[in-house]
Design an enzyme around this catalytic site. Sequence first.
Site, PDB file in Angstrom:
ATOM      1  N   CYS A   8     -38.279  51.754  31.310  1.00  0.00           N
ATOM      2  CA  CYS A   8     -38.124  51.341  30.043  1.00  0.00           C
ATOM      3  C   CYS A   8     -39.193  50.381  29.561  1.00  0.00           C
ATOM      4  CB  CYS A   8     -36.824  50.788  29.623  1.00  0.00           C
ATOM      5  SG  CYS A   8     -35.470  51.911  29.496  1.00  0.00           S
ATOM      6  N   ASP A  31     -48.131  56.934  39.673  1.00  0.00           N
ATOM      7  CA  ASP A  31     -46.965  56.119  40.489  1.00  0.00           C
ATOM      8  C   ASP A  31     -47.549  55.098  41.411  1.00  0.00           C
ATOM      9  OD1 ASP A  31     -44.217  57.389  41.775  1.00  0.00           O
ATOM     10  OD2 ASP A  31     -45.335  56.029  43.052  1.00  0.00           O
ATOM     11  N   HIS A  47     -33.627  55.997  27.527  1.00  0.00           N
ATOM     12  CA  HIS A  47     -33.321  55.762  28.752  1.00  0.00           C
ATOM     13  C   HIS A  47     -32.172  56.762  29.026  1.00  0.00           C
ATOM     14  CE1 HIS A  47     -32.299  53.308  32.634  1.00  0.00           C
ATOM     15  NE2 HIS A  47     -31.158  53.805  31.980  1.00  0.00           N
ATOM     16  N   ASN A  88     -35.975  63.679  41.018  1.00  0.00           N
ATOM     17  CA  ASN A  88     -34.903  63.273  41.849  1.00  0.00           C
ATOM     18  C   ASN A  88     -33.705  62.980  41.339  1.00  0.00           C
ATOM     19  OD1 ASN A  88     -36.370  64.197  44.351  1.00  0.00           O
ATOM     20  ND2 ASN A  88     -37.434  61.920  44.135  1.00  0.00           N
ATOM     21  N   GLY A  94     -32.729  60.960  47.020  1.00  0.00           N
ATOM     22  CA  GLY A  94     -33.597  59.804  47.116  1.00  0.00           C
ATOM     23  C   GLY A  94     -34.120  59.100  45.949  1.00  0.00           C
ATOM     24  N   HIS A 101     -37.416  60.609  35.523  1.00  0.00           N
ATOM     25  CA  HIS A 101     -38.640  60.820  35.837  1.00  0.00           C
ATOM     26  C   HIS A 101     -38.983  62.123  36.310  1.00  0.00           C
ATOM     27  CE1 HIS A 101     -37.137  58.159  38.910  1.00  0.00           C
ATOM     28  NE2 HIS A 101     -38.298  58.916  39.860  1.00  0.00           N
ATOM     29  N   HIS A 103     -42.132  63.831  38.620  1.00  0.00           N
ATOM     30  CA  HIS A 103     -43.227  63.397  39.453  1.00  0.00           C
ATOM     31  C   HIS A 103     -44.231  64.490  39.379  1.00  0.00           C
ATOM     32  CE1 HIS A 103     -41.495  60.442  42.171  1.00  0.00           C
ATOM     33  NE2 HIS A 103     -40.379  60.847  41.674  1.00  0.00           N
TER      34      HIS A 103
HETATM   35  P1  DGP Z   1     -37.770  58.308  42.754  1.00  0.00           P
HETATM   36  O1  DGP Z   1     -37.939  57.910  44.282  1.00  0.00           O
HETATM   37  O2  DGP Z   1     -37.725  59.848  42.366  1.00  0.00           O
HETATM   38  O3  DGP Z   1     -36.858  57.738  42.094  1.00  0.00           O
HETATM   39  O4  DGP Z   1     -39.207  57.673  42.415  1.00  0.00           O
HETATM   40  C1  DGP Z   1     -39.617  56.574  41.916  1.00  0.00           C
HETATM   41  C2  DGP Z   1     -41.013  56.231  41.915  1.00  0.00           C
HETATM   42  O5  DGP Z   1     -41.397  55.186  41.133  1.00  0.00           O
HETATM   43  C3  DGP Z   1     -41.661  55.789  43.324  1.00  0.00           C
HETATM   44  O6  DGP Z   1     -42.331  56.835  43.644  1.00  0.00           O
HETATM   45  C4  DGP Z   1     -42.331  54.668  43.034  1.00  0.00           C
HETATM   46  C5  DGP Z   1     -42.350  54.439  41.472  1.00  0.00           C
HETATM   47  N1  DGP Z   1     -42.419  53.203  41.041  1.00  0.00           N
HETATM   48  C6  DGP Z   1     -41.162  52.338  41.076  1.00  0.00           C
HETATM   49  N2  DGP Z   1     -41.545  51.319  40.628  1.00  0.00           N
HETATM   50  C7  DGP Z   1     -42.661  51.344  39.818  1.00  0.00           C
HETATM   51  C8  DGP Z   1     -43.514  50.512  39.008  1.00  0.00           C
HETATM   52  O7  DGP Z   1     -43.168  49.536  38.747  1.00  0.00           O
HETATM   53  N3  DGP Z   1     -44.697  51.300  38.500  1.00  0.00           N
HETATM   54  C9  DGP Z   1     -44.948  52.382  38.721  1.00  0.00           C
HETATM   55  N4  DGP Z   1     -46.076  52.967  38.102  1.00  0.00           N
HETATM   56  N5  DGP Z   1     -44.302  53.123  39.595  1.00  0.00           N
HETATM   57  C10 DGP Z   1     -43.078  52.670  40.152  1.00  0.00           C
END
Ligand code: DGP
Length: 115
Positions: A8, A31, A47, A88, A94, A101, A103
């Site tokens: 958010c 990411d 959200h 996910n 996981g 989100h 990927h």
């Molecule tokens: P998931 O495991 O599907 O919930 O993926 C979460 C992803 O978010 C993981 O690949 C790392 C990424 N991530 C976590 N915190 C941050 C952040 O503060 N900034 C960015 N750009 N990515 C983040």
Amino acid sequence: MEENCIFCKIANHEIPTDLVYEDDTVAAFKDLNPVAPVHILIVPKEHKLNLSQYKEQDEKLLGHMLVTAAHIARELGLEESGYRVITNAGPDAGQSVMHTHFHLLGGRKLSFDKQ
Ligand code: DGP
């Protein structure tokens, strides 16, 4: 906007992040821990925990997120080599960030865990 939600805050420009794409309803950014040469996250600005919270009235937004992923993949030159879009939802998948989100992964051969 959910308090203490990192995505958010990114989507609302409260945490400075280079956005790859943005419009009224979605934002996309790299990411933090990429697992492929291209690893972009596409998030809705509104959200919601994960895919499980979406209903029929959200079909337009979900479709827009996928079209946005295709747009970014095209912009980054992934169309020919290929790419993957995943989301996910919940502990078995996981999910680590509790804001929906997608990927977008590409730039290398991707394996697939079907177990
Ligand atoms: P998931 O495991 O599907 O919930 O993926 C979460 C992803 O978010 C993981 O690949 C790392 C990424 N991530 C976590 N915190 C941050 C952040 O503060 N900034 C960015 N750009 N990515 C983040």
